[in-house]
Design an enzyme around this catalytic site. Structure first.
Site, PDB file in Angstrom:
ATOM      1  N   ASN A   9       0.865  -1.179   0.000  1.00  0.00           N
ATOM      2  CA  ASN A   9       0.000   0.000   0.000  1.00  0.00           C
ATOM      3  C   ASN A   9       0.901   1.228   0.000  1.00  0.00           C
ATOM      4  OD1 ASN A   9      -1.810   2.059   0.507  1.00  0.00           O
ATOM      5  ND2 ASN A   9      -2.164   1.484   2.647  1.00  0.00           N
ATOM      6  N   LYS A  11       0.045   4.354  -0.221  1.00  0.00           N
ATOM      7  CA  LYS A  11      -0.563   5.559   0.371  1.00  0.00           C
ATOM      8  C   LYS A  11      -0.365   6.755  -0.577  1.00  0.00           C
ATOM      9  CE  LYS A  11       0.425   3.432   4.741  1.00  0.00           C
ATOM     10  NZ  LYS A  11       0.286   3.510   6.180  1.00  0.00           N
ATOM     11  N   HIS A  95      -9.353   0.943   4.934  1.00  0.00           N
ATOM     12  CA  HIS A  95      -8.060   1.072   5.611  1.00  0.00           C
ATOM     13  C   HIS A  95      -8.244   1.955   6.846  1.00  0.00           C
ATOM     14  CE1 HIS A  95      -3.905   2.270   6.389  1.00  0.00           C
ATOM     15  NE2 HIS A  95      -3.569   1.154   5.760  1.00  0.00           N
ATOM     16  N   GLU A  97      -6.608   4.317   7.964  1.00  0.00           N
ATOM     17  CA  GLU A  97      -6.428   5.755   7.722  1.00  0.00           C
ATOM     18  C   GLU A  97      -7.686   6.363   7.111  1.00  0.00           C
ATOM     19  OE1 GLU A  97      -2.717   5.465   5.593  1.00  0.00           O
ATOM     20  OE2 GLU A  97      -1.740   4.829   7.449  1.00  0.00           O
ATOM     21  N   GLU A 167      -5.261  -5.435  10.477  1.00  0.00           N
ATOM     22  CA  GLU A 167      -4.253  -4.390  10.672  1.00  0.00           C
ATOM     23  C   GLU A 167      -4.482  -3.704  12.025  1.00  0.00           C
ATOM     24  OE1 GLU A 167      -2.311  -3.152   6.796  1.00  0.00           O
ATOM     25  OE2 GLU A 167      -3.960  -1.782   7.145  1.00  0.00           O
ATOM     26  N   GLY A 173       2.694   1.889  10.738  1.00  0.00           N
ATOM     27  CA  GLY A 173       3.603   3.020  10.613  1.00  0.00           C
ATOM     28  C   GLY A 173       4.320   3.359  11.913  1.00  0.00           C
TER      29      GLY A 173
HETATM   30  C1  PEP Z   1      -0.563  -0.061   5.931  1.00  0.00           C
HETATM   31  O1  PEP Z   1      -0.537   1.051   5.474  1.00  0.00           O
HETATM   32  O2  PEP Z   1      -1.516  -0.815   5.672  1.00  0.00           O
HETATM   33  C2  PEP Z   1       0.539  -0.505   6.789  1.00  0.00           C
HETATM   34  C3  PEP Z   1       0.464  -1.685   7.351  1.00  0.00           C
HETATM   35  O3  PEP Z   1       1.592   0.364   6.942  1.00  0.00           O
HETATM   36  P1  PEP Z   1       3.048   0.022   7.585  1.00  0.00           P
HETATM   37  O4  PEP Z   1       3.517  -1.261   6.961  1.00  0.00           O
HETATM   38  O5  PEP Z   1       3.900   1.189   7.215  1.00  0.00           O
HETATM   39  O6  PEP Z   1       2.837  -0.136   9.060  1.00  0.00           O
END
Ligand code: PEP
Length: 249
Positions: A9, A11, A95, A97, A167, A173
């Site tokens: 992903n 972003k 997601h 976010e 997640e 992040g």
């Molecule tokens: C994500 O954006 O779904 C994610 C898991 O980010 P990261 O791997 O940077 O934690």
């Protein structure tokens, strides 16, 4: 046997030129990888560049979001059909976010999932608890609400076409990865919800990806667990070497 899937992903990172440069470096590094489904989700503006760059490689391209309706007066929005027309086969839905910064509810995630499925896209539907929910022992309650709110009303045939991503928001992040045991416990719980809402067959077939600070040095431990079918990777998917190392776990 569930086939592993590694999804990146991106972003709001990478221009079209950066996307082409990524694939030029990445594709040779994963050329020998035949046992893993690879998905890359660039920003909307780079989708067609990614589709062109990935042509003939077997890498699938995904969008990161969609609108729940086919068309309409919704300035700035993109429909499932438009994503298909761009050459994508998949789309990330719900997601954390999007839930956190764009107020996406389980109901909206449900509508978006239905729209993606109706257009023939594979939705990668994300669920996961925030830190205070985990610390308050509410993880299962949150996962049940998100799962049933977003997916409970799907038909079994629709459910068989989704990818589920667990997640935990506290791991995204942050550099703080869930241990394989924490992730596997959540995956097992989600599989139980799939059995209760659909069937034991659907539950054992659905692929559940873990996402949250997945890196080259922790992917093997995660993938060693039979509950973990793959990874949704944010930061570490931006660099061709590190994403290839994850794909080649
Ligand atoms: C994500 O954006 O779904 C994610 C898991 O980010 P990261 O791997 O940077 O934690």
């Amino acid at each position: 046997m569930r086939r592993p899937v590694i999804a990146g992903n991106w972003k709001m990172y990478k221009t079209r030129a950066e996307t082409r440069a990524f694939f030029a470096a990445f594709t040779p590094l994963i050329a020998a990888s035949n046992d893993v489904d690879i998905i890359v989700a660039p920003p909307f503006t780079a989708l067609s560049a990614a589709v062109e760059s990935a042509h003939g490689t077997g890498i699938a391209i995904a969008a990161q979001n969609l609108h729940g309706l086919r068309e309409g007066a919704f300035t700035g929005e993109i429909s499932a059909g438009m994503i298909v027309e761009s050459g994508c086969s998949s789309v990330i839905v719900g997601h954390s976010e999007r839930r956190q910064y764009f107020a996406e509810t389980d109901e909206l995630v449900h509508r978006k999932t239905k729209a993606a499925l109706a257009a023939g896209l594979t939705p990668i539907v994300c669920v996961g608890e925030i830190l205070s929910e985990r610390e308050g022992n509410l993880t299962k309650q949150v996962l049940k609400r998100q799962f049933e709110g977003a997916l409970g009303a799907l038909t079994p045939e629709e459910f068989s076409r989704i990818l589920l991503a667990y997640e935990p928001v506290w791991a995204i992040g942050t550099g703080r990865t869930a241990t394989p045991e924490i992730a596997a416990e959540a995956h097992q719980y989600l599989r139980g919800l799939a059995a209760a809402n659909f069937s034991p067959e659907e539950a054992s077939a659905v692929r559940i990806l873990y996402g949250g600070s997945v890196k080259p040095d922790n992917i093997s431990g995660l993938m060693a667990h039979d509950q973990i079918d793959g990874a949704l990777v944010g930061g570490a998917s931006l660099d061709p070497e590190s994403f290839a190392a994850i794909v080649n776990f």
